[in-house]
Design a protein around this motif. Structure first.
Motif, PDB file in Angstrom:
ATOM      1  N   ALA A 125      94.397  65.075  55.143  1.00 37.80           N
ATOM      2  CA  ALA A 125      94.747  66.350  55.773  1.00 37.80           C
ATOM      3  C   ALA A 125      94.161  66.544  57.178  1.00 37.80           C
ATOM      4  O   ALA A 125      94.839  67.083  58.057  1.00 37.80           O
ATOM      5  N   PRO A 126      92.911  66.123  57.463  1.00 38.63           N
ATOM      6  CA  PRO A 126      92.346  66.378  58.796  1.00 38.63           C
ATOM      7  C   PRO A 126      93.049  65.632  59.928  1.00 38.63           C
ATOM      8  O   PRO A 126      92.895  66.014  61.095  1.00 38.63           O
ATOM      9  N   LEU A 127      93.801  64.587  59.616  1.00 33.40           N
ATOM     10  CA  LEU A 127      94.385  63.767  60.687  1.00 33.40           C
ATOM     11  C   LEU A 127      95.275  64.586  61.608  1.00 33.40           C
ATOM     12  O   LEU A 127      95.176  64.490  62.837  1.00 33.40           O
ATOM     13  N   ALA A 128      96.141  65.401  61.028  1.00 31.09           N
ATOM     14  CA  ALA A 128      97.132  66.125  61.822  1.00 31.09           C
ATOM     15  C   ALA A 128      96.527  67.248  62.649  1.00 31.09           C
ATOM     16  O   ALA A 128      97.107  67.664  63.655  1.00 31.09           O
ATOM     17  N   VAL A 129      95.358  67.753  62.241  1.00 33.71           N
ATOM     18  CA  VAL A 129      94.764  68.905  62.951  1.00 33.71           C
ATOM     19  C   VAL A 129      93.449  68.556  63.642  1.00 33.71           C
ATOM     20  O   VAL A 129      92.747  69.449  64.117  1.00 33.71           O
ATOM     21  N   PHE A 130      93.121  67.264  63.714  1.00 34.22           N
ATOM     22  CA  PHE A 130      91.838  66.868  64.298  1.00 34.22           C
ATOM     23  C   PHE A 130      91.669  67.394  65.725  1.00 34.22           C
ATOM     24  O   PHE A 130      90.623  67.932  66.087  1.00 34.22           O
ATOM     25  N   GLY A 131      92.699  67.233  66.554  1.00 32.72           N
ATOM     26  CA  GLY A 131      92.612  67.670  67.936  1.00 32.72           C
ATOM     27  C   GLY A 131      92.368  69.153  68.066  1.00 32.72           C
ATOM     28  O   GLY A 131      91.554  69.608  68.896  1.00 32.72           O
ATOM     29  N   ILE A 132      93.060  69.933  67.244  1.00 33.28           N
ATOM     30  CA  ILE A 132      92.901  71.392  67.282  1.00 33.28           C
ATOM     31  C   ILE A 132      91.475  71.780  66.900  1.00 33.28           C
ATOM     32  O   ILE A 132      90.823  72.594  67.569  1.00 33.28           O
ATOM     33  N   ILE A 133      90.972  71.195  65.814  1.00 39.18           N
ATOM     34  CA  ILE A 133      89.637  71.542  65.337  1.00 39.18           C
ATOM     35  C   ILE A 133      88.558  71.035  66.293  1.00 39.18           C
ATOM     36  O   ILE A 133      87.542  71.702  66.510  1.00 39.18           O
ATOM     37  N   TYR A 134      88.787  69.872  66.904  1.00 37.73           N
ATOM     38  CA  TYR A 134      87.812  69.353  67.863  1.00 37.73           C
ATOM     39  C   TYR A 134      87.686  70.316  69.047  1.00 37.73           C
ATOM     40  O   TYR A 134      86.575  70.650  69.477  1.00 37.73           O
ATOM     41  N   ASN A 135      88.809  70.761  69.568  1.00 39.08           N
ATOM     42  CA  ASN A 135      88.766  71.709  70.686  1.00 39.08           C
ATOM     43  C   ASN A 135      88.114  73.023  70.269  1.00 39.08           C
ATOM     44  O   ASN A 135      87.273  73.585  70.991  1.00 39.08           O
ATOM     45  N   PHE A 136      88.505  73.518  69.104  1.00 45.75           N
ATOM     46  CA  PHE A 136      88.003  74.798  68.617  1.00 45.75           C
ATOM     47  C   PHE A 136      86.489  74.790  68.452  1.00 45.75           C
ATOM     48  O   PHE A 136      85.804  75.773  68.749  1.00 45.75           O
ATOM     49  N   SER A 137      85.962  73.677  67.949  1.00 46.73           N
ATOM     50  CA  SER A 137      84.541  73.604  67.606  1.00 46.73           C
ATOM     51  C   SER A 137      83.657  73.106  68.731  1.00 46.73           C
ATOM     52  O   SER A 137      82.447  72.947  68.533  1.00 46.73           O
ATOM     53  N   TYR A 184      95.484  59.988  65.615  1.00 41.58           N
ATOM     54  CA  TYR A 184      96.271  58.760  65.561  1.00 41.58           C
ATOM     55  C   TYR A 184      96.007  57.890  66.793  1.00 41.58           C
ATOM     56  O   TYR A 184      95.923  56.653  66.690  1.00 41.58           O
ATOM     57  N   ASN A 185      95.874  58.525  67.954  1.00 37.58           N
ATOM     58  CA  ASN A 185      95.589  57.774  69.181  1.00 37.58           C
ATOM     59  C   ASN A 185      94.217  57.119  69.122  1.00 37.58           C
ATOM     60  O   ASN A 185      94.047  55.958  69.533  1.00 37.58           O
ATOM     61  N   ILE A 186      93.241  57.853  68.593  1.00 33.56           N
ATOM     62  CA  ILE A 186      91.883  57.299  68.465  1.00 33.56           C
ATOM     63  C   ILE A 186      91.890  56.121  67.499  1.00 33.56           C
ATOM     64  O   ILE A 186      91.285  55.069  67.765  1.00 33.56           O
ATOM     65  N   ALA A 187      92.582  56.278  66.365  1.00 32.67           N
ATOM     66  CA  ALA A 187      92.654  55.193  65.384  1.00 32.67           C
ATOM     67  C   ALA A 187      93.297  53.953  65.994  1.00 32.67           C
ATOM     68  O   ALA A 187      92.864  52.814  65.746  1.00 32.67           O
ATOM     69  N   GLY A 188      94.332  54.138  66.814  1.00 31.92           N
ATOM     70  CA  GLY A 188      94.979  53.011  67.476  1.00 31.92           C
ATOM     71  C   GLY A 188      94.071  52.332  68.472  1.00 31.92           C
ATOM     72  O   GLY A 188      94.065  51.097  68.590  1.00 31.92           O
ATOM     73  N   GLU A 189      93.264  53.115  69.186  1.00 32.92           N
ATOM     74  CA  GLU A 189      92.328  52.536  70.155  1.00 32.92           C
ATOM     75  C   GLU A 189      91.223  51.761  69.454  1.00 32.92           C
ATOM     76  O   GLU A 189      90.749  50.737  69.951  1.00 32.92           O
ATOM     77  N   ILE A 190      90.792  52.239  68.288  1.00 32.26           N
ATOM     78  CA  ILE A 190      89.699  51.583  67.564  1.00 32.26           C
ATOM     79  C   ILE A 190      90.159  50.261  66.949  1.00 32.26           C
ATOM     80  O   ILE A 190      89.475  49.228  67.077  1.00 32.26           O
ATOM     81  N   ILE A 191      91.310  50.263  66.274  1.00 31.87           N
ATOM     82  CA  ILE A 191      91.754  49.100  65.501  1.00 31.87           C
ATOM     83  C   ILE A 191      92.907  48.355  66.156  1.00 31.87           C
ATOM     84  O   ILE A 191      92.945  47.131  66.164  1.00 31.87           O
ATOM     85  N   GLY A 192      93.860  49.087  66.691  1.00 34.13           N
ATOM     86  CA  GLY A 192      95.003  48.439  67.329  1.00 34.13           C
ATOM     87  C   GLY A 192      96.266  49.263  67.174  1.00 34.13           C
ATOM     88  O   GLY A 192      96.345  50.124  66.292  1.00 34.13           O
ATOM     89  N   PRO A 193      97.275  49.012  68.017  1.00 35.86           N
ATOM     90  CA  PRO A 193      98.539  49.774  67.955  1.00 35.86           C
ATOM     91  C   PRO A 193      99.214  49.718  66.589  1.00 35.86           C
ATOM     92  O   PRO A 193      99.832  50.691  66.162  1.00 35.86           O
ATOM     93  N   TRP A 194      99.121  48.579  65.901  1.00 34.17           N
ATOM     94  CA  TRP A 194      99.754  48.452  64.591  1.00 34.17           C
ATOM     95  C   TRP A 194      99.184  49.461  63.600  1.00 34.17           C
ATOM     96  O   TRP A 194      99.915  50.003  62.750  1.00 34.17           O
TER      97      TRP A 194
END
Length: 458
Positions: free
Chosen positions: A46-58, A286-296
């Motif tokens: 569940a946190p994946l889709a709202v991570f950006g919103i919560i990061y900014n908020f907090s 999703y962008n962070i996960a891609g940068e950490i592991i790869g585009p796939w």
């Protein structure tokens, strides 16, 4: 078999039969099955889709938000735990408030949570269809809505055993994908691409009580769903004891999963970052996960979140909603046709009703995702408040319970917390929600008058 009024039920009643019900649903779910069901309903990703919103908020402290969220919802979870043991029936908050206070407030609680249970399957089908349109743009969104609703209903109609088996598969897929992310993040830290810190949990320069109290509405949005576990009371081996244990296990498990995800992702966000509105915020994780592991992996985790997690939740949501409708119909609070059980011991008519409503609301509500989301929240929070009050009335006043914390302090705090969240809800959702509750009050009055006339005629 109909059920006796709360005042007629024996004070020591702890079984389904003691409360005046016959065992009609298939009691086949183990503690593990119930826990898996709860995890699927609450969506580990569940946190994946709202991570950006919560990061900014907090202000860069997303892990703190989820810790506060878990603490805020703990009190209502404890109330569910107490009522599940005392009243081992499938109606969840409807049955608990009905037996804990009276028929009128029980109907209002059930009517309120119906706003959640009737709309959530439709909302999930809309989310899943929107994801599929981005992958297969040539197929209209309404077609995907029909596909997801029909598939979820077909699986549920085959019986709770198949549903439980499918849940384990879907949960395993989500856990494997999350495990890949966790391992990849730890490897990246070991390589020096980030370093462990307390920043995602606490930053003195960013911390304020406003952030802590502002996290309470997010708590409701993030953790709504553990109530669904209590709808399995008549299908769980061990009944209320199993459901009460599963409720706390699921709350602890999702808190751990949520905090680990957002903590590791936040380590790779430069301090002071604010995600730009739009895609940058919505796709931050999703962008962070891609940068950490790869585009796939970005593609894999996006599809897993959008399809596997949402579809699994849709199956569980339909099952939960049908059990509530079944329970209310069995008590004569809804048309009794929805209390009929199939040869597979499934509330078939209630399930078909939920599927039909999901199709209509899903197709008509494709452009109203925000309103549907806030209405789901409104219904759930209102029902939770009534549940906490029921604990006070039944255990604190009627039964003179000796556990001051569980029967007084905890439900009072839970009521205050959820009342704050409702106060901060979307205005349109508040208006529609109050209108829904008003209609429910009229229907409750009608059913009460009808019952009085039937008793007088007898």
């Amino acid at each position: 078999m109909t059920h006796a009024s709360p005042t007629d039920a024996p004070e020591g009643a702890t079984s389904l039969e003691d409360l005046g019900y016959a065992q009609e649903l298939k009691r086949s779910m183990s503690l593990l099955d119930v826990v898996v069901y709860g995890l699927i309903y609450m969506v580990p990703m569940a946190p994946l889709a709202v991570f950006g919103i919560i990061y900014n908020f907090s202000g860069g402290m997303p892990a703190l938000v989820y810790l506060v969220a878990a603490f805020a919802m703990l009190f209502s979870a404890l109330s569910y735990k107490e009522m599940a043991k005392r009243f081992p029936v499938a109606g969840s908050v409807y049955s608990y408030v009905r037996l804990g206070i009276n028929r009128f407030f029980g109907f209002i609680a059930g009517w309120a949570i119906l706003l959640d249970y009737l709309l959530l399957p439709a909302l999930l089908s809309v989310f899943a269809a929107a994801a599929m349109v981005t992958v297969v743009p040539g197929v209209p969104e309404f077609v995907w809505i029909i596909v997801f609703v029909v598939l979820a209903a077909a699986i549920n109609l085959r019986g709770i055993t198949l549903t439980a088996g499918m849940n384990k598969i879907f949960l395993a897929i989500q856990v494997v994908v999350l495990a890949i992310f966790v391992v990849g993040a730890l490897v990246a830290v070991a390589e020096g691409r980030a370093e462990f810190s307390l920043a995602p949990i606490f930053q003195a320069q960013e911390f304020s009580w406003a952030i802590v109290f502002g996290a309470i509405p997010i708590a409701a949005l993030s953790f709504i769903g553990f109530d669904a576990i209590s709808t399995l009371n008549e299908e769980a081996k061990g009944g209320g004891a199993t459901v009460s244990r599963a409720t706390i296990i699921v709350l602890i498990a999702v808190t751990f999963l949520f905090v680990v995800q957002v903590y590791l992702a936040a380590l790779f966000v430069p301090t002071g970052t604010t995600f730009a509105s739009g895609d940058a915020t919505n796709n931050a994780f999703y962008n962070i996960a891609g940068e950490i592991i790869g585009p796939w992996f970005k593609i894999l985790i996006t599809l897993t979140s959008a399809l596997i997690a949402i579809f699994a939740n849709s199956i569980a949501s339909q099952a939960t909603s049908s059990r509530l409708v079944y329970s209310m119909a069995r008590d004569g609070q809804l048309p009794r046709v929805f209390a009929r059980v199939s040869d597979r011991q499934v509330p078939r008519n209630a399930m078909l009703l939920i599927a039909g409503l999901s199709l209509v609301v899903g197709i008509l509500g494709t452009t109203e995702q925000e309103l549907l989301t806030t209405l789901v929240t409104f219904g759930a929070l209102t029902a939770y408040i009534l549940l906490n009050i029921a604990v006070i009335v039944h255990f604190g006043l009627r039964a003179a319970g000796r556990n001051v914390f569980l029967h007084w302090v905890s439900p009072i705090i839970g009521t205050a917390v959820l009342g704050y969240a409702l106060w901060n809800a979307n205005v349109n959702a508040q208006l529609i929600g109050l209108g829904w509750l008003g209609l429910g009050a009229l229907l409750a009055g009608y059913w009460a008058l009808r019952a009085t006339r039937e008793r007088a005629a007898a």
